[in-house]
Design an enzyme around this catalytic site. Structure first.
Site, PDB file in Angstrom:
ATOM      1  N   SER A  39      -2.047   0.220  -0.646  1.00  0.00           N
ATOM      2  CA  SER A  39      -2.725  -0.992  -1.414  1.00  0.00           C
ATOM      3  C   SER A  39      -3.536  -0.605  -2.243  1.00  0.00           C
ATOM      4  O   SER A  39      -4.737   0.181  -2.278  1.00  0.00           O
ATOM      5  CB  SER A  39      -3.722  -1.527  -0.097  1.00  0.00           C
ATOM      6  OG  SER A  39      -3.075  -2.554   1.074  1.00  0.00           O
ATOM      7  N   HIS A  70       3.916  -4.951  -0.141  1.00  0.00           N
ATOM      8  CA  HIS A  70       4.685  -3.775  -0.509  1.00  0.00           C
ATOM      9  C   HIS A  70       5.835  -4.112  -0.809  1.00  0.00           C
ATOM     10  O   HIS A  70       6.678  -4.708  -0.220  1.00  0.00           O
ATOM     11  CB  HIS A  70       4.521  -2.968   0.956  1.00  0.00           C
ATOM     12  CG  HIS A  70       3.264  -2.935   1.500  1.00  0.00           C
ATOM     13  ND1 HIS A  70       3.251  -0.916   1.950  1.00  0.00           N
ATOM     14  CD2 HIS A  70       2.010  -3.439   1.656  1.00  0.00           C
ATOM     15  CE1 HIS A  70       1.828  -1.194   2.176  1.00  0.00           C
ATOM     16  NE2 HIS A  70       1.157  -1.974   2.568  1.00  0.00           N
ATOM     17  N   HIS A  92       5.146  -0.065   8.267  1.00  0.00           N
ATOM     18  CA  HIS A  92       4.462   0.094   9.413  1.00  0.00           C
ATOM     19  C   HIS A  92       4.483   0.044  10.430  1.00  0.00           C
ATOM     20  O   HIS A  92       5.911  -1.368  10.711  1.00  0.00           O
ATOM     21  CB  HIS A  92       3.163  -0.764   9.109  1.00  0.00           C
ATOM     22  CG  HIS A  92       2.841  -0.849   8.065  1.00  0.00           C
ATOM     23  ND1 HIS A  92       3.135  -1.385   6.701  1.00  0.00           N
ATOM     24  CD2 HIS A  92       1.390  -0.083   7.501  1.00  0.00           C
ATOM     25  CE1 HIS A  92       2.185  -1.206   5.365  1.00  0.00           C
ATOM     26  NE2 HIS A  92       1.831  -0.123   6.401  1.00  0.00           N
ATOM     27  N   TYR A  94       3.634  -2.016  13.033  1.00  0.00           N
ATOM     28  CA  TYR A  94       3.096  -3.329  13.232  1.00  0.00           C
ATOM     29  C   TYR A  94       4.236  -4.383  12.603  1.00  0.00           C
ATOM     30  O   TYR A  94       4.047  -5.721  13.756  1.00  0.00           O
ATOM     31  CB  TYR A  94       1.780  -4.356  12.881  1.00  0.00           C
ATOM     32  CG  TYR A  94       1.319  -4.326  11.038  1.00  0.00           C
ATOM     33  CD1 TYR A  94       1.914  -4.773   9.920  1.00  0.00           C
ATOM     34  CD2 TYR A  94       0.865  -3.139  10.859  1.00  0.00           C
ATOM     35  CE1 TYR A  94       1.692  -4.858   9.329  1.00  0.00           C
ATOM     36  CE2 TYR A  94       0.319  -3.648   9.013  1.00  0.00           C
ATOM     37  CZ  TYR A  94       0.896  -4.185   8.660  1.00  0.00           C
ATOM     38  OH  TYR A  94       1.184  -4.298   7.273  1.00  0.00           O
ATOM     39  N   GLU A  95       4.978  -3.750  12.254  1.00  0.00           N
ATOM     40  CA  GLU A  95       6.079  -4.672  11.152  1.00  0.00           C
ATOM     41  C   GLU A  95       7.136  -4.898  12.080  1.00  0.00           C
ATOM     42  O   GLU A  95       8.115  -5.588  12.003  1.00  0.00           O
ATOM     43  CB  GLU A  95       6.782  -4.287  10.066  1.00  0.00           C
ATOM     44  CG  GLU A  95       5.718  -4.286   8.353  1.00  0.00           C
ATOM     45  CD  GLU A  95       5.971  -3.439   7.295  1.00  0.00           C
ATOM     46  OE1 GLU A  95       6.856  -3.691   7.085  1.00  0.00           O
ATOM     47  OE2 GLU A  95       5.729  -2.445   6.895  1.00  0.00           O
ATOM     48  N   ALA A 122      -5.368   0.972   2.922  1.00  0.00           N
ATOM     49  CA  ALA A 122      -6.202   0.606   2.742  1.00  0.00           C
ATOM     50  C   ALA A 122      -7.226   0.665   4.241  1.00  0.00           C
ATOM     51  O   ALA A 122      -6.766   0.949   5.690  1.00  0.00           O
ATOM     52  CB  ALA A 122      -6.636  -1.081   2.852  1.00  0.00           C
ATOM     53  N   MET A 220      -4.133   1.181   9.871  1.00  0.00           N
ATOM     54  CA  MET A 220      -2.925   0.576   9.869  1.00  0.00           C
ATOM     55  C   MET A 220      -1.620   1.373  10.114  1.00  0.00           C
ATOM     56  O   MET A 220      -0.535   0.660  10.029  1.00  0.00           O
ATOM     57  CB  MET A 220      -2.639  -0.365  10.610  1.00  0.00           C
ATOM     58  CG  MET A 220      -3.744  -1.702  10.865  1.00  0.00           C
ATOM     59  SD  MET A 220      -3.304  -2.743  10.815  1.00  0.00           S
ATOM     60  CE  MET A 220      -4.521  -4.160  10.810  1.00  0.00           C
ATOM     61  N   SER A 221      -2.066   2.581   9.284  1.00  0.00           N
ATOM     62  CA  SER A 221      -0.948   2.880   8.748  1.00  0.00           C
ATOM     63  C   SER A 221      -1.126   4.782   8.239  1.00  0.00           C
ATOM     64  O   SER A 221      -1.872   5.778   9.318  1.00  0.00           O
ATOM     65  CB  SER A 221      -0.642   3.277   7.236  1.00  0.00           C
ATOM     66  OG  SER A 221      -1.094   3.210   6.301  1.00  0.00           O
ATOM     67  N   ASN A 244     -13.003  -3.389   3.492  1.00  0.00           N
ATOM     68  CA  ASN A 244     -13.943  -3.931   4.051  1.00  0.00           C
ATOM     69  C   ASN A 244     -14.622  -3.481   5.177  1.00  0.00           C
ATOM     70  O   ASN A 244     -14.648  -1.857   5.353  1.00  0.00           O
ATOM     71  CB  ASN A 244     -13.122  -4.803   4.913  1.00  0.00           C
ATOM     72  CG  ASN A 244     -12.031  -3.977   5.954  1.00  0.00           C
ATOM     73  OD1 ASN A 244     -10.662  -4.006   5.840  1.00  0.00           O
ATOM     74  ND2 ASN A 244     -12.632  -4.219   7.033  1.00  0.00           N
ATOM     75  N   HIS A 256      -7.641 -10.747   5.778  1.00  0.00           N
ATOM     76  CA  HIS A 256      -6.425  -9.859   4.546  1.00  0.00           C
ATOM     77  C   HIS A 256      -6.795  -9.855   2.979  1.00  0.00           C
ATOM     78  O   HIS A 256      -6.698  -9.093   1.881  1.00  0.00           O
ATOM     79  CB  HIS A 256      -5.138 -10.199   4.752  1.00  0.00           C
ATOM     80  CG  HIS A 256      -3.993  -9.371   3.999  1.00  0.00           C
ATOM     81  ND1 HIS A 256      -3.998  -8.696   3.636  1.00  0.00           N
ATOM     82  CD2 HIS A 256      -3.384 -10.270   3.126  1.00  0.00           C
ATOM     83  CE1 HIS A 256      -2.842  -7.488   3.189  1.00  0.00           C
ATOM     84  NE2 HIS A 256      -2.437  -8.707   2.815  1.00  0.00           N
TER      85      HIS A 256
HETATM   86  N1  HPA Z   1      -8.963  -2.133  10.725  1.00  0.00           N
HETATM   87  C1  HPA Z   1      -7.350  -1.320  10.412  1.00  0.00           C
HETATM   88  N2  HPA Z   1      -6.449  -1.714   9.442  1.00  0.00           N
HETATM   89  C2  HPA Z   1      -7.313  -2.228   7.961  1.00  0.00           C
HETATM   90  C3  HPA Z   1      -8.948  -2.644   7.894  1.00  0.00           C
HETATM   91  C4  HPA Z   1      -9.496  -2.289   9.028  1.00  0.00           C
HETATM   92  O1  HPA Z   1     -10.655  -2.918   8.882  1.00  0.00           O
HETATM   93  N3  HPA Z   1      -9.079  -3.361   6.823  1.00  0.00           N
HETATM   94  C5  HPA Z   1      -8.075  -2.918   5.961  1.00  0.00           C
HETATM   95  N4  HPA Z   1      -7.023  -2.869   6.921  1.00  0.00           N
END
Ligand code: HPA
Length: 281
Positions: A39, A70, A92, A94-95, A122, A220-221, A244, A256
């Site tokens: 990202s 993506h 990912h 999660y996909e 990110a 998550m990656s 964040n 998001h």
């Molecule tokens: N947690 C997990 N994955 C993320 C986060 C988070 O706070 N921010 C961006 N990707």
């Protein structure tokens, strides 16, 4: 998990042969560097003199990315005077992809004999020295509670059954990143990245636990890819954009939208850092 080793190896060969043929037919030198555009890194493609663009859907056996932001293409071009592969879109867990699919491209890159993998992502920040839009150099990771991308039959052609992972993130590359950040006056935190499977963000209790373990950022990656790269002997460096503060640190919900907004704000720094790194390689 790899169910059929022979089929998986054939799929890697089909994908890498296709890419190699496309490069050869255009007279393009095969890059030794691959950058995964997480990202906020999309503008790096514009800094690059792109010579070839291959949609993932054209590459045999290649997965397609479904994650928002993506877009799913492999770019080949010149950046800071060096030929690079840019992966615009990653895969990912999660996909719904299993780890052998999330990391398929790493083995394709190994087959193409790349030497350097630059991973960006990110992440949520835990460090008290961090604020959203800061960048963090990943010094090490934690992922032992998740399934290994190397589970299943070992691909002996690529690496050993029990690989050492005490230096996943290359020390020399880390030093180069720090020098570049210093020269460009970009704040670069350093820390441990904890991989979480997602797609839900973490709970505040999980973040409090991770903080006691010394984690600097969660995401998550990256980790499955970095483990496979290490297995294949590819030198890896990774940078997180803190988009964040992790769950429960600030009295606000995680969204998001915030992730995308802050990745965009950090984009100039992220792109310049990676560009500067490649220049000094
Ligand atoms: N947690 C997990 N994955 C993320 C986060 C988070 O706070 N921010 C961006 N990707």
């Amino acid at each position: 998990m790899i169910e059929n080793k022979e089929l998986y190896l054939n799929n890697i060969s089909s994908a890498s042969s296709y890419i190699l043929n496309r490069l050869n037919s255009e007279g393009i030198i095969t890059p030794k560097i691959c950058v995964v555009l997480g990202s906020g890194l999309a503008p790096l493609a514009k800094m690059c003199n792109v010579k070839l663009e291959i949609p993932y859907s054209d590459i045999p056996c290649f997965p397609v990315s479904t994650a928002p932001g993506h877009d799913g293409k492999l770019l080949v071009g010149e950046l800071s005077g060096k030929m690079v592969f840019l992966m615009s879109g990653r895969f990912h867990y999660y996909e719904g992809y299993d780890y052998e699919i999330c990391t398929f491209y790493v083995r394709v890159m190994a087959n193409l004999k790349i030497e350097t993998l630059v991973l960006t992502n990110a992440a949520g920040g835990l460090g008290s020295d961090m604020k959203p839009t800061d960048l963090m150099l990943i010094e090490d990771h934690i992922s032992f509670f998740c399934e290994s991308p190397l589970r299943g039959p070992n691909l002996d052609e690529y690496g050993v059954r029990f690989p050492d992972v005490s230096n996943v993130y290359d020390d020399e590359y880390e030093k180069i990143m720090c020098v570049v950040a210093n020269d460009l006056k970009i704040k670069l935190c350093k820390g441990i990245y904890c991989y979480t499977k997602g797609p839900q963000y973490e709970t505040p209790a999980e973040i409090r636990m991770l903080k006691t373990l010394g984690v600097g950022a969660v995401g998550m990656s990256t980790v499955p890819e970095a483990i496979v790269a290490t297995h294949c002997g590819i030198r890896t460096v990774a940078v997180s954009c803190i988009t964040n503060m992790a769950a429960g640190i600030l009295p606000q919900k995680l969204t998001h939208e915030e992730v995308i907004e802050n990745a965009g704000k950090a984009s100039d720094n992220s792109c310049n850092l990676v560009k500067g790194f490649i220049e000094r390689l």
